[in-house]
Motif scaffolding. Structure first.
Motif, PDB file in Angstrom:
ATOM      1  N   PRO A  72      39.764  11.344 -31.572  1.00 53.59           N
ATOM      2  CA  PRO A  72      40.147  12.577 -29.650  1.00 53.59           C
ATOM      3  C   PRO A  72      41.495  11.260 -29.188  1.00 53.59           C
ATOM      4  N   ASP A  73      41.784  11.697 -27.848  1.00 53.01           N
ATOM      5  CA  ASP A  73      42.594  11.137 -27.650  1.00 53.01           C
ATOM      6  C   ASP A  73      42.116  10.950 -26.018  1.00 53.01           C
ATOM      7  N   LEU A  74      41.116  11.336 -25.798  1.00 53.84           N
ATOM      8  CA  LEU A  74      40.253  11.205 -24.691  1.00 53.84           C
ATOM      9  C   LEU A  74      38.753  11.720 -24.740  1.00 53.84           C
ATOM     10  N   LEU A  75      38.017  10.850 -24.712  1.00 50.46           N
ATOM     11  CA  LEU A  75      36.098  10.526 -25.141  1.00 50.46           C
ATOM     12  C   LEU A  75      35.325  10.825 -24.262  1.00 50.46           C
ATOM     13  N   GLY A  76      34.061  11.879 -23.863  1.00 56.70           N
ATOM     14  CA  GLY A  76      33.892  11.638 -22.765  1.00 56.70           C
ATOM     15  C   GLY A  76      32.235  11.276 -23.055  1.00 56.70           C
ATOM     16  N   ILE A  77      31.353  10.699 -22.498  1.00 60.57           N
ATOM     17  CA  ILE A  77      30.043  10.221 -22.677  1.00 60.57           C
ATOM     18  C   ILE A  77      29.455  10.564 -21.840  1.00 60.57           C
ATOM     19  N   SER A  78      28.036  11.767 -21.546  1.00 60.81           N
ATOM     20  CA  SER A  78      27.056  11.931 -20.751  1.00 60.81           C
ATOM     21  C   SER A  78      26.197  11.037 -21.307  1.00 60.81           C
ATOM     22  N   ILE A  79      25.482  10.712 -19.721  1.00 63.24           N
ATOM     23  CA  ILE A  79      24.861  10.197 -19.472  1.00 63.24           C
ATOM     24  C   ILE A  79      23.936  10.245 -18.224  1.00 63.24           C
ATOM     25  N   THR A  80      22.672  10.975 -18.546  1.00 57.41           N
ATOM     26  CA  THR A  80      22.594  11.435 -17.677  1.00 57.41           C
ATOM     27  C   THR A  80      20.520  10.415 -17.690  1.00 57.41           C
ATOM     28  N   SER A  81      20.301  10.446 -19.128  1.00 53.08           N
ATOM     29  CA  SER A  81      19.141   9.493 -18.709  1.00 53.08           C
ATOM     30  C   SER A  81      18.687   7.748 -18.673  1.00 53.08           C
ATOM     31  N   THR A  82      18.531   7.047 -18.093  1.00 52.96           N
ATOM     32  CA  THR A  82      18.687   5.676 -18.387  1.00 52.96           C
ATOM     33  C   THR A  82      17.680   5.365 -20.399  1.00 52.96           C
ATOM     34  N   SER A  83      17.756   6.684 -20.768  1.00 53.74           N
ATOM     35  CA  SER A  83      17.548   5.956 -21.993  1.00 53.74           C
ATOM     36  C   SER A  83      18.373   6.678 -22.575  1.00 53.74           C
ATOM     37  N   GLN A  84      19.679   7.041 -22.052  1.00 55.56           N
ATOM     38  CA  GLN A  84      20.788   7.042 -23.311  1.00 55.56           C
ATOM     39  C   GLN A  84      21.566   6.066 -23.200  1.00 55.56           C
ATOM     40  N   ILE A  85      21.267   4.681 -21.258  1.00 55.45           N
ATOM     41  CA  ILE A  85      22.082   3.776 -21.686  1.00 55.45           C
ATOM     42  C   ILE A  85      22.991   3.092 -22.716  1.00 55.45           C
ATOM     43  N   ILE A  86      22.049   2.931 -23.512  1.00 52.99           N
ATOM     44  CA  ILE A  86      22.198   1.808 -24.055  1.00 52.99           C
ATOM     45  C   ILE A  86      22.876   2.484 -25.341  1.00 52.99           C
ATOM     46  N   PRO A  87      22.235   3.430 -26.157  1.00 54.91           N
ATOM     47  CA  PRO A  87      22.883   4.106 -27.354  1.00 54.91           C
ATOM     48  C   PRO A  87      24.358   4.715 -26.533  1.00 54.91           C
ATOM     49  N   GLY A  88      24.378   5.166 -25.682  1.00 52.62           N
ATOM     50  CA  GLY A  88      25.681   5.603 -25.376  1.00 52.62           C
ATOM     51  C   GLY A  88      27.221   4.703 -25.396  1.00 52.62           C
ATOM     52  N   LEU A  89      26.384   2.774 -24.698  1.00 51.04           N
ATOM     53  CA  LEU A  89      27.402   1.987 -24.615  1.00 51.04           C
ATOM     54  C   LEU A  89      27.850   1.874 -25.811  1.00 51.04           C
ATOM     55  N   THR A  90      26.474   1.221 -26.332  1.00 51.38           N
ATOM     56  CA  THR A  90      26.999   0.985 -27.812  1.00 51.38           C
ATOM     57  C   THR A  90      27.680   2.413 -28.202  1.00 51.38           C
ATOM     58  N   LEU A  91      27.702   3.043 -29.071  1.00 47.66           N
ATOM     59  CA  LEU A  91      28.834   3.567 -28.575  1.00 47.66           C
ATOM     60  C   LEU A  91      30.360   3.238 -28.872  1.00 47.66           C
ATOM     61  N   ALA A  92      30.033   3.304 -27.355  1.00 47.33           N
ATOM     62  CA  ALA A  92      31.717   2.820 -26.363  1.00 47.33           C
ATOM     63  C   ALA A  92      32.073   2.211 -27.357  1.00 47.33           C
ATOM     64  N   LYS A  93      31.925   1.270 -27.263  1.00 49.59           N
ATOM     65  CA  LYS A  93      31.684  -0.550 -27.660  1.00 49.59           C
ATOM     66  C   LYS A  93      32.677  -0.035 -28.954  1.00 49.59           C
ATOM     67  N   LEU A  94      31.689   0.277 -29.840  1.00 47.66           N
ATOM     68  CA  LEU A  94      31.739   0.487 -31.327  1.00 47.66           C
ATOM     69  C   LEU A  94      33.537   1.119 -31.174  1.00 47.66           C
ATOM     70  N   LEU A  95      33.106   2.514 -30.438  1.00 46.91           N
ATOM     71  CA  LEU A  95      34.797   2.982 -30.765  1.00 46.91           C
ATOM     72  C   LEU A  95      36.119   1.773 -30.157  1.00 46.91           C
ATOM     73  N   ARG A  96      35.632   1.434 -29.166  1.00 45.94           N
ATOM     74  CA  ARG A  96      36.823   0.479 -28.535  1.00 45.94           C
ATOM     75  C   ARG A  96      36.887  -0.659 -29.078  1.00 45.94           C
ATOM     76  N   ASP A  97      36.060  -1.402 -30.411  1.00 44.80           N
ATOM     77  CA  ASP A  97      36.398  -1.924 -31.209  1.00 44.80           C
ATOM     78  C   ASP A  97      37.457  -1.363 -31.992  1.00 44.80           C
ATOM     79  N   ARG A  98      37.020  -1.209 -32.595  1.00 43.39           N
ATOM     80  CA  ARG A  98      37.906  -0.148 -34.038  1.00 43.39           C
ATOM     81  C   ARG A  98      39.250   0.133 -33.384  1.00 43.39           C
ATOM     82  N   ASN A  99      39.146   1.276 -32.203  1.00 40.68           N
ATOM     83  CA  ASN A  99      40.654   1.775 -31.510  1.00 40.68           C
ATOM     84  C   ASN A  99      41.128   2.141 -30.544  1.00 40.68           C
ATOM     85  N   LYS A 100      41.895   1.228 -30.025  1.00 44.72           N
ATOM     86  CA  LYS A 100      41.737   0.591 -28.507  1.00 44.72           C
ATOM     87  C   LYS A 100      42.200   1.643 -27.961  1.00 44.72           C
ATOM     88  N   GLU A 101      42.870   3.248 -28.084  1.00 45.75           N
ATOM     89  CA  GLU A 101      43.978   3.901 -27.825  1.00 45.75           C
ATOM     90  C   GLU A 101      43.182   5.039 -26.771  1.00 45.75           C
TER      91      GLU A 101
END
Length: 581
Positions: A188-217
């Motif tokens: 995707p050109d733009l990726l949106g992650i919906s975090i509506t509960s504290t239980s999603q913070i680490i799973p959501g940011l984990t995914l963001a970091k993995l993607l950022r490490d592999r494709n900074k675009e």
């Protein structure tokens, strides 16, 4: 691409992505993919194949630990020994449960769901198997509803330690093995992650970091209520912007549309409402915050979400009749941080939403997810459903209002209302008045009796430990909840919560009025959503916690949690099935 990360209840989809997807498609952004990673990952985990793979890894981990047994520092470590015991237990139990996992999952998606014994057994097997598999990442644990790690989600430092912890962050390998390639290959050109509960913070940011490490675009933004409450905190934590490009706070429809335009264009992010982002080493917040016109928004679009994967035989779809809370006075509540003001969707548009969704997704089941549906809206919804003769079965969150009388409840029942969800909080009038609930105990009792007469079930939320509440007053609430007539009624449910001092709630603005000696923000929690506190009167926080656990035990003895307390949407399906509707 819009993603909903773990952990969330697996019964039904959440409303955020379908609302955003519908709006973007309405505005001409047609190449939108929405994915519920919570249910996708659960479906992968709850298979014999995946469980077998975890079992082999657990056996391997035990062998390695056996080989290092002589290492004094390791074998003497309490955590090392606890992990060994957890792995050993998992290695013993998994062989007995492995063949039951897929049948349990499939039971919840079939008519077997309505057999209470099979339902309870299936839920138990699913949670037990997830707990056993997650022993590989001890002390982290996973259930169908939540994940738990030793890292605090209220500390950015601890979150970042979790993001790189291969030994304890179960989501790192789950994403690498099952999710990452499908996003990177898209991409995707733009990726949106919906975090509506504290239980999603680490799973959501984990995914963001993995993607950022592999494709900074890929431009990554995060939305949802959690970070909406943390706007001021984000100003001070530069590190958060190392894994994501921005946060969308408050409502996201127009913000996401404008962000799509800027990511695809000149990247002038000043033109994106509700955006928090970094520019020239400064964190910028685009104000004034934009509030959506609910009557200009389209019907939510669930296309692309795997509705057949959810743990229910039929879909109970979420819809909104309003945003915000029309009351906005409760002393313990900070929902005003989620929505700037209260707005209604016109009834005729809501009826069109229901008709469209019912026909398109072949379901008569709906949950109005409003904080509280206003009385006039309830009256109009019921009248319209009766006049249109739609065979809709629904439930909604409401307040105890004088207008919720026998006549209105009767009309609601005839229109298909099966259950109402109330925030009772307390049955002691002094506590209710201090909470500024605006309700009287006699009105509460009259409304609940009228619900019983109308054949409408009800759910009660209660709070234990509101400042100055005594043990005797909490017992008064418990005694009321355990009224024989309520316990004997089909579908009755009650969920207590322990009072938490939430950020920017009215209590925090006038602590002396609530018998509070002090409020303390935990020093290490730069993403804190609440406070520690000391009291001059009533139960101390420690006493309140003991009373809370006592209430839990009493309710558990007298009120079966399945299915009505376990899942409100599941309970709606059970109610209609029991009635033979």
């Amino acid at each position: 691409m819009l993603l909903f990360p773990p952990s969330w209840h697996p019964s039904q989809p959440y409303l955020s992505l379908p609302s955003l997807t519908a709006f973007l498609r309405q505005q001409g952004v047609h190449d939108v993919v929405q994915r519920d990673l919570n249910i996708e990952l659960l479906d992968i985990l709850l298979t014999k194949k995946t469980c077998s793979e975890f079992y082999q890894k657990i056996i391997g981990a035990l062998r390695r630990m056996d080989n290092s047994w002589g290492t004094p520092r390791r074998s003497a470590s309490a955590n090392w020994q606890e992990k060994y015991q957890a792995l050993a237990h998992a290695s013993e139990v998994i062989p007995a449960i492995i063949d039951k996992i897929e049948p349990a999952k499939n039971t919840l998606r079939s008519e077997g769901f309505y057999n209470l014994e099979r339902y309870m057994e299936s839920v138990h097997i699913i949670n037990e198997s997830l707990s056993l598999m997650s022993a590989l990442y001890y002390p982290s644990s996973l259930t169908a509803l939540s994940n738990d790690m030793r890292y605090s989600v209220y500390s950015s430092q601890e979150i970042f330690r979790a993001l790189g912890d291969e030994e304890e962050n179960i989501f790192l390998n789950l994403y690498k093995d099952h999710i990452l390639s499908s996003i990177i290959d898209f991409p995707p050109d733009l990726l949106g992650i919906s975090i509506t509960s504290t239980s999603q913070i680490i799973p959501g940011l984990t995914l963001a970091k993995l993607l950022r490490d592999r494709n900074k675009e890929i431009y990554i933004t995060i939305g949802g209520s959690v970070f909406t409450k943390l706007i001021e905190n984000l100003k001070k934590i530069d590190s958060m912007f190392s894994v994501v490009d921005s946060f969308i706070v408050f409502e996201g429809e127009h913000a996401l549309l404008r962000l799509v335009e800027q990511v695809d264009g000149k990247r002038d992010f000043r033109k994106v409402p509700n955006l928090v982002y970094r520019e020239n080493n400064i964190t910028r917040i685009n104000e004034p915050f934009y509030a959506e016109d609910l009557n200009a928004l389209p019907t939510p679009d669930f296309d692309g979400l795997p509705l057949k994967l959810y743990h229910a035989p039929e879909s109970v779809l979420p819809v909104q009749t309003s945003r915000g809370c029309y009351y906005r006075k409760c002393a313990f509540c900070n929902l005003h941080l989620d929505h700037r003001n209260f707005r209604l969707r016109r009834t005729e548009l809501l009826m069109e939403d229901i008709r469209t969704l019912s026909h398109k997704y072949h379901t008569p089941y709906f949950f109005f997810t409003d904080e509280s549906v206003p009385m006039n809206q309830l009256r109009e919804i019921s009248q319209n459903l009766l006049e249109s003769r739609q065979n809709i079965k629904w439930m909604a969150g409401v307040r105890f209002e004088n207008a919720l009388d026998s006549d209105l409840l009767g009309k609601m029942a005839k229109s298909g209302c099966q259950k109402l969800v109330f925030g009772l909080e307390s049955y002691n009038q002094r506590v209710l008045d201090l909470m500024k609930k605006g309700i009287k105990t006699d009105v509460v009792k009259n409304i609940l009796n009228a619900c019983l007469e109308a054949g409408i079930s009800f759910h009660l939320y209660i709070i234990i430990g509101f400042p100055t509440e005594t043990g005797k007053e909490a017992q008064e609430t418990l005694d009321f909840v355990l009224t024989k007539e309520y316990l004997a009624s089909t579908g009755f449910s009650c969920l207590p919560s322990l009072f938490g001092m939430e950020k920017d709630s009215p209590v925090t603005h006038n602590p002396e009025k609530y018998g509070l000696r002090s409020l303390m923000a935990p020093g290490s929690e730069d993403l804190g959503l609440g406070y520690f506190y000391e009291v001059d009167q009533g139960m101390s926080p420690e006493e309140a916690e003991r009373m809370y656990h006592y209430v839990i035990r009493q309710l558990s003895e007298k009120l079966c949690p399945f299915p009505y307390n376990y899942s409100l949407p599941d309970g709606l399906l059970y109610l209609t099935h029991k009635a033979g509707i």
